[in-house]
Design a protein around this motif. Structure first.
Motif, PDB file in Angstrom:
ATOM      1  N   LEU A 114       0.838  -1.199   0.000  1.00  0.00           N
ATOM      2  CA  LEU A 114       0.000   0.000   0.000  1.00  0.00           C
ATOM      3  C   LEU A 114       0.875   1.250   0.000  1.00  0.00           C
ATOM      4  CD1 LEU A 114      -2.732  -1.091   2.583  1.00  0.00           C
ATOM      5  CD2 LEU A 114      -2.762  -1.311   0.082  1.00  0.00           C
ATOM      6  N   VAL A 115       0.597   2.153  -0.956  1.00  0.00           N
ATOM      7  CA  VAL A 115       1.393   3.376  -1.118  1.00  0.00           C
ATOM      8  C   VAL A 115       0.477   4.587  -0.991  1.00  0.00           C
ATOM      9  CG1 VAL A 115       2.889   4.695  -2.667  1.00  0.00           C
ATOM     10  CG2 VAL A 115       2.983   2.182  -2.678  1.00  0.00           C
ATOM     11  N   PRO A 116       0.675   5.451   0.003  1.00  0.00           N
ATOM     12  CA  PRO A 116      -0.144   6.673   0.095  1.00  0.00           C
ATOM     13  C   PRO A 116       0.082   7.548  -1.135  1.00  0.00           C
ATOM     14  CG  PRO A 116       1.095   6.293   2.120  1.00  0.00           C
ATOM     15  CD  PRO A 116       1.652   5.358   1.096  1.00  0.00           C
ATOM     16  N   ILE A 117      -0.984   7.845  -1.845  1.00  0.00           N
ATOM     17  CA  ILE A 117      -0.851   8.633  -3.067  1.00  0.00           C
ATOM     18  C   ILE A 117      -1.164  10.108  -2.824  1.00  0.00           C
ATOM     19  CG2 ILE A 117      -3.238   8.427  -3.890  1.00  0.00           C
ATOM     20  CD1 ILE A 117      -2.144   7.869  -6.657  1.00  0.00           C
ATOM     21  N   ASP A 118      -1.838  10.398  -1.712  1.00  0.00           N
ATOM     22  CA  ASP A 118      -2.245  11.772  -1.446  1.00  0.00           C
ATOM     23  C   ASP A 118      -1.241  12.520  -0.577  1.00  0.00           C
ATOM     24  OD1 ASP A 118      -2.785  10.128   0.674  1.00  0.00           O
ATOM     25  OD2 ASP A 118      -4.862  10.726   0.932  1.00  0.00           O
ATOM     26  N   ARG A 119      -0.463  11.820   0.241  1.00  0.00           N
ATOM     27  CA  ARG A 119       0.500  12.476   1.136  1.00  0.00           C
ATOM     28  C   ARG A 119       1.947  12.280   0.666  1.00  0.00           C
ATOM     29  NH1 ARG A 119      -2.535  12.890   5.962  1.00  0.00           N
ATOM     30  NH2 ARG A 119      -4.724  13.004   5.287  1.00  0.00           N
ATOM     31  N   ASN A 120       2.127  11.639  -0.474  1.00  0.00           N
ATOM     32  CA  ASN A 120       3.467  11.336  -0.953  1.00  0.00           C
ATOM     33  C   ASN A 120       3.621  11.852  -2.380  1.00  0.00           C
ATOM     34  OD1 ASN A 120       5.946  10.311  -1.629  1.00  0.00           O
ATOM     35  ND2 ASN A 120       5.352   8.156  -1.533  1.00  0.00           N
ATOM     36  N   PRO A 121       4.161  13.053  -2.559  1.00  0.00           N
ATOM     37  CA  PRO A 121       4.283  13.630  -3.909  1.00  0.00           C
ATOM     38  C   PRO A 121       5.073  12.751  -4.869  1.00  0.00           C
ATOM     39  CG  PRO A 121       4.723  15.291  -2.226  1.00  0.00           C
ATOM     40  CD  PRO A 121       4.656  13.967  -1.522  1.00  0.00           C
TER      41      PRO A 121
END
Length: 343
Positions: free
Chosen positions: A307-314
């Protein structure tokens, strides 16, 4: 005479592996029995998660599924919720059984035909269709044939008292089957349902009273919403046909048709698994929110998805250039409006 230390270590390691193997077999057997039987209790989800934690704890190997990044992005409480509710992916098994094929080895009879399936990957390291595929006849999958992990990009958003979690799945291409595919194939061209880049999604809505609802992307809709036959045909003619047949002036003609307007927004009880079409990657959920049956199919367990945070990780978005007509998640209306009707 005391046994050499190396001998003791060897025996201890062997005993540990035997115990671990027996425990995994028991956990997976109980879990598979619960889901294959179609019961409400999601034993397969529990068993596969338990097995992964057990292996990682004993082996000491790198078993990071992105949980650290989730905690840094959302805090421990929300990160745990995101991990615990990650979707399992079940791929439809082919209908034709091999039970009556005499020339096959006996071990393959009664199983479904091996098929090459696509799995969601990290676009930053895999954008070729080949690196997202694996030839399999069923069972659990955690990596593609090129060794790529299965990946979902996460978006978390609060609206009033509700929490929404989106899991975005990237496939390097999409091959939606249509009736005219053989005609296009005769001329060496992909059918009108083919395009590079494919973003699918599984979205959850958490109510204040603890209820959880789900919906999943399905050909531009959110299942259980689906376009009617007439609207679907109009969409193919208007948007997909000019891409498949690049004739001068064809797009100008098809654009005269009115665009399809989606308005349906429906949610189903959370079930934890989504059934994935092998070509288009469109999702189907059980209307009652029950776990999707995994018998004779191929599945990716929730615990095996990175799982990769897409909203908090530019960095999860930087440098993306679309190879096809499909927008990435952060350019879709639903990224900011989690109740939007288009996926």
């Amino acid at each position: 005479m005391p046994k050499p230390l190396s001998r003791l270590r060897e025996q201890s390691a062997q005993a540990t592996l035997e115990w671990l193997g027996a425990t995994l077999v028991l956990a997976l057997t109980l879990g598979a029995a619960a889901v294959v039987g179609g019961e409400r209790v999601d034993g397969l989800r529990f068993a596969t998660g338990f097995a992964r934690h057990l292996v990682c704890a004993i082996s000491g190997s790198d078993c990071d599924r992105g949980d650290g990044a989730l905690r840094r992005a959302y805090g421990s409480e929300v990160a745990e919720l995101v991990r615990d509710h990650a979707p399992g992916l079940v791929y439809r098994a082919r209908e034709r059984s091999l039970a009556n094929t005499p020339h096959l080895p006996s071990g393959l009879r009664g199983r479904h035909q091996a098929q090459e399936l696509d799995f969601p990957v990290d676009w930053r390291s895999c954008r070729r269709p080949a690196c997202a595929r694996l030839r399999t006849a069923g069972g659990a999958v955690s990596r593609t044939s090129h060794g790529r992990p299965i990946v979902a990009f996460v978006r978390v958003r609060r609206v009033a008292a509700r929490l929404y979690v989106q899991y975005w799945l990237y496939y390097p291409d999409s091959r939606t089957r249509t009736l005219v595919d053989p005609i296009f194939g005769a001329f060496g061209r992909p059918g009108p349902g083919y395009h590079a880049d494919d973003w699918e999604a599984y979205e959850l809505k958490f109510e204040r009273d603890g209820r959880v609802y789900a919906r999943a992307s399905h050909h531009g809709d959110w299942f259980p919403c689906r376009l009617g036959t007439f609207d679907k045909a109009r969409q193919i003619i208007r948007d997909e046909l000019p891409r498949a047949i690049p004739l001068p002036g064809l797009r100008a003609v098809t654009q005269r048709l009115p665009a399809v307007r989606r308005s349906c927004v429906r949610w189903l009880p959370y079930g934890g698994w989504t059934q994935v079409d092998e070509g288009s990657h469109a999702n189907t959920l059980d209307p009652q929110g029950r776990p999707v049956r995994a018998r004779d199919g191929t599945f990716v367990a929730p615990a095996d998805i990175v799982l990769v945070p897409i909203d908090r990780n530019p960095r999860s978005r930087a440098g993306y250039r679309a190879h096809g007509p499909v927008d990435p998640p952060w350019r879709k209306e639903v990224f900011d409006d989690p109740e939007a009707p288009d996926s």
